[in-house]
Design a protein around this motif. Sequence first.
Motif, mmCIF file in Angstrom:
data_model
loop_
_atom_site.group_PDB
_atom_site.id
_atom_site.type_symbol
_atom_site.label_atom_id
_atom_site.label_comp_id
_atom_site.label_asym_id
_atom_site.label_seq_id
_atom_site.Cartn_x
_atom_site.Cartn_y
_atom_site.Cartn_z
ATOM 1 N N THR A 150 2.886 3.590 -7.737
ATOM 2 C CA THR A 150 1.484 3.193 -7.862
ATOM 3 C C THR A 150 1.371 1.798 -8.448
ATOM 4 O OG1 THR A 150 1.361 4.250 -10.019
ATOM 5 C CG2 THR A 150 0.690 5.577 -8.134
ATOM 6 N N LYS A 151 0.244 1.176 -8.201
ATOM 7 C CA LYS A 151 -0.052 -0.156 -8.701
ATOM 8 C C LYS A 151 -0.146 -0.131 -10.220
ATOM 9 C CE LYS A 151 -3.980 -3.270 -8.701
ATOM 10 N NZ LYS A 151 -4.072 -3.172 -10.112
ATOM 11 N N ALA A 181 0.835 -1.206 0.000
ATOM 12 C CA ALA A 181 0.000 0.000 0.000
ATOM 13 C C ALA A 181 0.867 1.253 0.000
ATOM 14 C CB ALA A 181 -0.910 0.006 1.224
ATOM 15 N N GLU A 182 0.400 2.263 -0.720
ATOM 16 C CA GLU A 182 1.074 3.557 -0.678
ATOM 17 C C GLU A 182 0.893 4.194 0.698
ATOM 18 O OE1 GLU A 182 0.367 6.173 -4.060
ATOM 19 O OE2 GLU A 182 -0.318 4.396 -5.153
ATOM 20 N N ASP A 183 -0.281 3.998 1.291
ATOM 21 C CA ASP A 183 -0.591 4.517 2.623
ATOM 22 C C ASP A 183 -1.201 3.380 3.442
ATOM 23 O OD1 ASP A 183 -1.576 5.771 4.908
ATOM 24 O OD2 ASP A 183 -2.321 7.522 3.816
ATOM 25 N N PRO A 184 -0.353 2.539 4.063
ATOM 26 C CA PRO A 184 -0.850 1.349 4.761
ATOM 27 C C PRO A 184 -1.919 1.641 5.810
ATOM 28 C CG PRO A 184 1.531 1.249 4.573
ATOM 29 C CD PRO A 184 1.108 2.618 4.118
ATOM 30 N N ALA A 185 -1.756 2.679 6.606
ATOM 31 C CA ALA A 185 -2.728 2.970 7.666
ATOM 32 C C ALA A 185 -4.089 3.319 7.077
ATOM 33 C CB ALA A 185 -2.224 4.105 8.557
ATOM 34 N N ARG A 186 -4.104 4.158 6.055
ATOM 35 C CA ARG A 186 -5.367 4.559 5.424
ATOM 36 C C ARG A 186 -6.063 3.362 4.776
ATOM 37 N NH1 ARG A 186 -5.049 6.487 0.231
ATOM 38 N NH2 ARG A 186 -7.109 6.419 -0.639
ATOM 39 N N GLU A 208 -6.822 2.333 -3.444
ATOM 40 C CA GLU A 208 -5.499 2.311 -4.079
ATOM 41 C C GLU A 208 -5.478 1.490 -5.354
ATOM 42 O OE1 GLU A 208 -2.034 1.760 -1.698
ATOM 43 O OE2 GLU A 208 -2.636 3.299 -0.257
ATOM 44 N N GLY A 209 -6.655 1.060 -5.817
ATOM 45 C CA GLY A 209 -6.744 0.370 -7.102
ATOM 46 C C GLY A 209 -6.662 -1.141 -7.055
ATOM 47 N N ASN A 210 -6.663 -1.751 -5.873
ATOM 48 C CA ASN A 210 -6.629 -3.212 -5.757
ATOM 49 C C ASN A 210 -8.009 -3.779 -6.057
ATOM 50 O OD1 ASN A 210 -3.849 -3.448 -4.681
ATOM 51 N ND2 ASN A 210 -4.727 -2.272 -3.009
#
Length: 118
Positions: A58-59, A12-17, A105-107
């Motif tokens: 990014t993914k 993740a780019e922002d794991p917590a979010r 995040e696009g997953n």
Amino acid sequence: MPSRWEQVVVDAEDPARLARWWAEALGYVIVNEEPGEVEIRRTPDELPGLLFTPVTGTKRGKNRLHIDLRPDDQGDEVERLVGMGARPVDIGQRDVGWVVLADPEGNEFCVLGSKPAQ
């Protein structure tokens, strides 16, 4: 003795979010949060979990592994998830009985139809 499934790791780019988004989507709780990684589970003692770790960039392209969700009501769940920030995506699925969405995040993940009564 076979191995025990501990967790799935999500870049993740922002794991917590992203962990908080998935915790809300699944009704999970945060069981561990450290700088750079967050783990969520259904309950603190129940495996497997989802572990969100940082990645740069990014993914790109379609996921090779994804989550399938089976709600009681597919339409209501798709509406709820889209309201939370998911978006519909086309990965070439054509006319199928599930809906493909992407998290913030696009997953990609699938929302299946209700399970037939047995």
